[in-house]
Design a protein around this motif. Structure first.
Motif, PDB file in Angstrom:
ATOM      1  N   HIS A 120      -0.801  -9.888   0.190  1.00 46.07           N
ATOM      2  CA  HIS A 120      -1.808  -8.942  -0.310  1.00 46.07           C
ATOM      3  C   HIS A 120      -2.229  -9.360  -1.716  1.00 46.07           C
ATOM      4  O   HIS A 120      -1.481 -10.010  -2.426  1.00 46.07           O
ATOM      5  CB  HIS A 120      -1.204  -7.526  -0.346  1.00 46.07           C
ATOM      6  N   ASP A 129      -8.835  -7.121  -0.128  1.00 52.10           N
ATOM      7  CA  ASP A 129      -7.839  -6.063   0.072  1.00 52.10           C
ATOM      8  C   ASP A 129      -7.625  -5.858   1.573  1.00 52.10           C
ATOM      9  O   ASP A 129      -8.524  -5.409   2.274  1.00 52.10           O
ATOM     10  CB  ASP A 129      -8.334  -4.764  -0.595  1.00 52.10           C
ATOM     11  N   GLY A 130      -6.445  -6.199   2.064  1.00 51.06           N
ATOM     12  CA  GLY A 130      -6.142  -6.056   3.483  1.00 51.06           C
ATOM     13  C   GLY A 130      -6.562  -7.265   4.288  1.00 51.06           C
ATOM     14  O   GLY A 130      -5.764  -7.862   5.019  1.00 51.06           O
ATOM     15  N   GLU A 190      -5.776   2.045   6.988  1.00 50.20           N
ATOM     16  CA  GLU A 190      -4.851   1.960   5.856  1.00 50.20           C
ATOM     17  C   GLU A 190      -5.370   2.751   4.667  1.00 50.20           C
ATOM     18  O   GLU A 190      -4.611   3.329   3.907  1.00 50.20           O
ATOM     19  CB  GLU A 190      -4.647   0.496   5.453  1.00 50.20           C
ATOM     20  N   GLU A 191      -6.697   2.755   4.509  1.00 52.57           N
ATOM     21  CA  GLU A 191      -7.269   3.363   3.301  1.00 52.57           C
ATOM     22  C   GLU A 191      -7.368   4.884   3.395  1.00 52.57           C
ATOM     23  O   GLU A 191      -7.735   5.548   2.425  1.00 52.57           O
ATOM     24  CB  GLU A 191      -8.638   2.751   2.984  1.00 52.57           C
ATOM     25  N   HIS A 235       1.217   0.429   0.466  1.00 46.52           N
ATOM     26  CA  HIS A 235       0.803  -0.580   1.438  1.00 46.52           C
ATOM     27  C   HIS A 235       1.467  -0.287   2.776  1.00 46.52           C
ATOM     28  O   HIS A 235       2.457   0.441   2.839  1.00 46.52           O
ATOM     29  CB  HIS A 235       1.233  -1.978   0.974  1.00 46.52           C
ATOM     30  N   HIS A 261      -4.409  -4.795   6.766  1.00 45.19           N
ATOM     31  CA  HIS A 261      -5.451  -3.941   7.348  1.00 45.19           C
ATOM     32  C   HIS A 261      -6.843  -4.530   7.170  1.00 45.19           C
ATOM     33  O   HIS A 261      -7.050  -5.398   6.315  1.00 45.19           O
ATOM     34  CB  HIS A 261      -5.397  -2.557   6.710  1.00 45.19           C
TER      35      HIS A 261
HETATM   36 ZN   LIG Z   1      -4.667  -2.949   1.012  1.00 46.75          ZN
END
Ligand SMILES: [Zn+2]
Length: 425
Positions: free
Chosen positions: A211, A113-114, A147-148, A372, A102
């Protein structure tokens, strides 16, 4: 001949992406569907095209870059015409190898992150395409929407793709006044069509997600690659402990029924119980509230918020049975959340392991304590995840960092894993 990803190029793409939503001293903020998030998607769409991928958005605003290696140009046009799916490839000629993650972040998040999973996947695709490598399967790179979990529950885009949107989210999408529905309308998409992003089970031969670990296990072991066994299940409980309130001065110690003292014993018991299951199981009491809550009153009632996480469903069930027994006679226990663990596919894990061995890279099986997109994709495709170390285990903060050496290595492992899946029939 072996293929090598271009670590320099990947680094420069990650650095460019990290500027979108960046504020000095406040990290990166790209909340799902925000102006910054849209800008990030546009930037990555450009990179996907440069890599040689065909770019489209599905109805859930998942950004998809696709490469059809086996179809000649004429066949591709024929396929698009016959399937009537020129906008996005719902039906595939052959199950694809799908990689993704993401682009959105938490408020004041970090650069990896992502982002690593998406740009690493673009780099893998570009390396394969520009070297004229021929694969038996199509490739797909996906940047999943939201995603978050802003305006909805987390991993929203991959839930839509897996057909597992929650009822509350379906309701929000139907309500044109909800912030979630408006976000889709602003993007020029019909929120009611979001569930039609669901893909068939046959669309993917495998799903691979690179990731950052977001914990400190790999760093502690000095091992650069984690092969994820699964994503832990979560159980959350609200526990009420009863006692008897009374005067804190006039009531002798002997006759007290102090709810907080009872609750304190329960907190210690939960901690001990989690340790007894060994690594891979964690339990936390994250909130405690004593009533009435005064210096001079013995607490008559306490509320505890307890959470248990484990890769093993039976452990979660045993823990729950233990809690019920333990709370009996003390008060009451209410289940707030039950989310089962999701195992990664053994064959895909085997391909990642073989990739690490071919590259002579040290690796370690590891559970994922965080959710995830891979956990949703596991419902529609054999899924696997590759973790690289997070410095000091930090993530979801501006200090989030992964060394470039590990970024490159993780992406090389992603490439090798992808080729291993492709060559396996
Ligand atoms: Zn993530």
């Amino acid at each position: 001949m072996s293929l090598k990803i271009n670590g320099q190029r990947l680094r420069s793409h990650l650095e460019c992406l990290a500027k979108i939503g960046y504020r000095e001293g406040a990290g990166i903020t790209r909340l799902a569907y925000s102006r910054e998030d849209v800008q990030a998607h546009e930037y990555v769409a450009v990179l996907m095209r440069e890599a040689g991928l065909q770019v489209s958005y599905d109805p859930a605003w998942n950004l998809i870059g696709r490469w059809e290696p086996t179809l000649a140009q004429e066949d591709r046009h024929a396929w698009a015409a016959s399937s009537g799916e020129s906008v996005w490839p719902k039906k595939t000629s052959r199950p694809a190898i799908v990689m993704g993650s993401h682009l959105d972040t938490v408020p004041q998040g970090g650069p990896f992150d992502g982002a690593l999973g998406v740009l690493g996947a673009v780099e893998v695709a570009q390396t394969i395409i520009e070297n004229g490598w021929s694969l038996k399967r199509p490739l797909e790179v996906i940047a999943f929407a939201n995603e978050e979990g802003s305006l909805a529950g987390g991993t929203f885009g991959s839930q839509a793709m897996a057909g597992s949107l929650a009822e509350e989210e379906m309701t929000l999408l139907q309500d044109e006044k909800s912030a979630l529905a408006r976000a889709y309308l602003n993007l020029g998409l019909d929120p009611k069509l979001v569930p039609s992003a669901k893909r068939d089970r046959e669309f993917a031969a495998a799903y691979l997600e690179l990731h950052i670990e977001q914990g400190d296990v790999l760093e502690g072991l000095g091992i650069p690659i984690g092969i994820v066994q699964g994503i832990v299940g979560i159980r959350r409980y609200e526990i009420t402990v009863h006692g008897r309130a009374g005067h804190a001065g006039a009531t002798p110690m002997a006759g007290r029924k102090d709810a907080l003292v009872r609750a304190a014993q329960l907190v210690l018991d939960i901690n001990e119980k989690a340790r007894s299951f060994g690594p891979g199981t964690v339990a936390t009491v994250g909130r405690i509230q004593a009533s009435p809550g005064a210096f001079n009153v013995i607490p008559g009632l306490v509320n505890l918020y307890a959470e248990v996480r484990s890769l093993d469903l039976k452990t979660l069930e045993d823990f729950e049975a233990h809690l019920y027994r333990r709370v009996e006679g003390l008060g009451a226990l209410a289940v707030v959340l039950r989310k089962d663990p999701v195992a990664m596919d053994r064959a895909v894990m085997g391909h990642v392991e073989a990739a690490c061995e071919a590259l002579r890279v040290r690796h370690q099986l590891i559970p994922s304590g965080a959710g995830h997109d891979a956990m949703n994709m596991a419902a529609v495709a054999p899924a696997g995840m590759i973790f690289v170390p997070s410095r000091a285990g930090l993530s979801h903060v501006p200090e989030e960092w992964t060394d470039w050496e590990h970024v490159t290595l993780g992406t090389q492992v992603l490439l090798e894993s992808c080729l291993a899946v492709a060559s396996h029939e």
